[in-house]
Design an enzyme around this catalytic site. Structure first.
Site, PDB file in Angstrom:
ATOM      1  CD  GLU A   1      -4.072   4.101  -0.958  1.00 12.17           C
ATOM      2  OE1 GLU A   1      -5.042   3.313  -0.759  1.00 12.17           O
ATOM      3  OE2 GLU A   1      -3.237   4.150   0.067  1.00 12.17           O
TER       4      GLU A   1
ATOM      5  CG  HIS B   1      -7.789  12.456  -8.115  1.00 12.56           C
ATOM      6  ND1 HIS B   1      -8.083  13.327  -7.022  1.00 12.56           N
ATOM      7  CD2 HIS B   1      -8.425  11.313  -7.897  1.00 12.56           C
ATOM      8  CE1 HIS B   1      -8.849  12.729  -6.092  1.00 12.56           C
ATOM      9  NE2 HIS B   1      -8.775  11.820  -6.619  1.00 12.56           N
TER      10      HIS B   1
ATOM     11  CG  ASP C   1      -5.520   8.909 -11.820  1.00 17.15           C
ATOM     12  OD1 ASP C   1      -5.604   8.329 -10.780  1.00 17.15           O
ATOM     13  OD2 ASP C   1      -6.318   9.061 -12.788  1.00 17.15           O
TER      14      ASP C   1
ATOM     15  CG  ASN D   1      -4.812  11.641  -5.120  1.00 13.72           C
ATOM     16  OD1 ASN D   1      -4.581  11.586  -6.331  1.00 13.72           O
ATOM     17  ND2 ASN D   1      -5.548  10.628  -4.722  1.00 13.72           N
TER      18      ASN D   1
ATOM     19  CG  ASP E   1      -1.982   0.968   1.217  1.00 15.92           C
ATOM     20  OD1 ASP E   1      -2.959   0.813   1.312  1.00 15.92           O
ATOM     21  OD2 ASP E   1      -1.501   2.285   1.428  1.00 15.92           O
TER      22      ASP E   1
HETATM   23  N1  LIG Z   1      -5.294   9.692  -8.046  1.00 18.51           N
HETATM   24  C1  LIG Z   1      -6.344   8.250  -7.606  1.00 18.51           C
HETATM   25  N2  LIG Z   1      -6.311   8.344  -6.201  1.00 18.51           N
HETATM   26  C2  LIG Z   1      -6.817   7.430  -5.727  1.00 18.51           C
HETATM   27  C3  LIG Z   1      -7.428   6.208  -6.534  1.00 18.51           C
HETATM   28  N3  LIG Z   1      -7.958   5.431  -5.697  1.00 18.51           N
HETATM   29  C4  LIG Z   1      -7.987   5.841  -4.614  1.00 18.51           C
HETATM   30  N4  LIG Z   1      -7.271   7.099  -4.475  1.00 18.51           N
HETATM   31  C5  LIG Z   1      -6.989   7.930  -3.177  1.00 18.51           C
HETATM   32  O1  LIG Z   1      -6.031   7.262  -2.648  1.00 18.51           O
HETATM   33  C6  LIG Z   1      -6.091   8.071  -1.314  1.00 18.51           C
HETATM   34  C7  LIG Z   1      -5.910   7.048  -0.181  1.00 18.51           C
HETATM   35  O2  LIG Z   1      -5.742   7.817   1.030  1.00 18.51           O
HETATM   36  P1  LIG Z   1      -5.766   6.983   2.362  1.00 18.51           P
HETATM   37  O3  LIG Z   1      -6.611   5.805   2.555  1.00 18.51           O
HETATM   38  O4  LIG Z   1      -5.808   7.998   3.406  1.00 18.51           O
HETATM   39  O5  LIG Z   1      -4.240   6.358   2.396  1.00 18.51           O
HETATM   40  P2  LIG Z   1      -2.753   7.184   2.241  1.00 18.51           P
HETATM   41  O6  LIG Z   1      -2.962   8.625   2.326  1.00 18.51           O
HETATM   42  O7  LIG Z   1      -1.972   6.449   1.575  1.00 18.51           O
HETATM   43  O8  LIG Z   1      -2.329   6.716   3.852  1.00 18.51           O
HETATM   44  P3  LIG Z   1      -1.678   5.643   4.268  1.00 18.51           P
HETATM   45  O9  LIG Z   1      -2.225   4.496   3.660  1.00 18.51           O
HETATM   46  O10 LIG Z   1      -2.348   5.507   5.962  1.00 18.51           O
HETATM   47  O11 LIG Z   1      -0.014   5.753   4.503  1.00 18.51           O
HETATM   48  C8  LIG Z   1      -7.505   8.695  -1.145  1.00 18.51           C
HETATM   49  O12 LIG Z   1      -7.326  10.000  -1.303  1.00 18.51           O
HETATM   50  C9  LIG Z   1      -8.281   8.154  -2.398  1.00 18.51           C
HETATM   51  O13 LIG Z   1      -8.917   9.203  -2.854  1.00 18.51           O
HETATM   52  C10 LIG Z   1      -7.179   6.420  -7.880  1.00 18.51           C
HETATM   53  O14 LIG Z   1      -7.638   5.505  -8.813  1.00 18.51           O
HETATM   54  N5  LIG Z   1      -6.635   7.647  -8.543  1.00 18.51           N
END
Ligand SMILES: Nc1nc2c(ncn2[C@@H]2O[C@H](COP(=O)(O)OP(=O)(O)OP(=O)(O)O)[C@@H](O)[C@H]2O)c(=O)[nH]1
Length: 239
Positions: free
Chosen positions: A137, A107, A111, A102, A94
């Protein structure tokens, strides 16, 4: 007085032999055309079906296996590994603080970061191994034939590949990524879902102990001696 000229048109009497031949050729051509049309339509339908099946199994953003496909293949591969008494491991990973990319760059940058991570990760995997996106992610590397030691090495290679895969977004914004990884290896009493749960537990530990690291999930024997009963569900600390 001149007689009107004959038109010159001469109506041949019906010749049964050549008539039959003409009809036969006509029928043959029609049947051929019908076959071509049918064949073409069937071929097109088959192609469309195959494309649809491929799309249903593929992650739209990165082109790797999607969650459904990973689980479909994973269950089969684990059954095979049990049957052949072959090692089998997975690495769940992850991206760390992905939301920040983002939030600061949009975004589009997020991406691109996901695609860059997939390309970097692909390069460290062996021929039988494959990558899947479980959602957002979070990714999985499926490692048939990989035992505990080998899987930890592969996880470390993945971690390094991601940490080195930084890029310049819009020609001016450097984007650097790290990932936390959870590694689990198959035991006899385990199916694919349990293996994923165990890797997820280890990933949770990696996240909470500083990120940008790989943690190995405990084996069935270690769990037994530690008195662990559940296979765990996600409860990750964010921040
Ligand atoms: N650009 C983009 N963002 C995505 C996609 N799928 C999910 N996200 C974003 O991924 C982010 C995940 O955030 P969190 O779950 O807080 O995880 P994190 O910021 O990586 O924090 P930790 O996992 O705790 O280190 C969110 O802002 C989602 O909107 C995608 O296909 N494209």
């Amino acid at each position: 007085m001149a007689l009107p000229q004959a038109s010159g048109y001469y109506q041949k009497p019906w010749d049964w032999k050549s008539g039959q031949m003409q009809v036969s050729i006509g029928v043959l051509i029609s049947v051929g055309v019908a076959f071509l049309l049918l064949g073409g339509t069937a071929g097109w339908l088959l192609f469309a079906l195959m494309q649809q099946r491929k799309l249903a199994h593929t992650d739209y953003l990165t082109g790797i296996a999607n969650r459904g496909s990973v689980f479909e293949q994973g269950f089969k591969l684990v059954e095979h590994a049990h049957g052949e008494v072959e090692p089998f491991s997975i690495v769940l990973f992850d991206v760390d603080h992905f939301k920040k990319i983002n939030d600061t760059l949009g975004h589009g940058a997020g991406d691109r970061a996901l695609r860059v991570i997939v390309n970097a990760s692909r390069r460290v995997l062996g021929q039988r191994e494959f990558l899947g996106r479980l959602g957002g992610e979070e990714f999985i590397a499926v490692l048939p034939g990989c035992g505990r030691e080998e899987a930890m090495k592969r996880a470390e290679s993945l971690r390094l590949a991601i940490a080195r895969a930084g890029f310049l977004y819009a020609d001016k914004h450097p984007v650097n990524m790290t990932a936390s990884l959870g590694v689990a290896t198959l035991d006899r009493d385990v199916d694919f879902q349990i293996l994923v749960n165990r890797a997820d537990e280890a990933l949770y530990v990696a996240k909470n102990s500083g990120r940008n690291r790989a943690v190995r999930a405990s084996s069935s024997a270690e769990r037994l001696s530690a008195g662990m009963v559940t296979v765990g569900s996600r409860q990750r600390v964010r921040g």
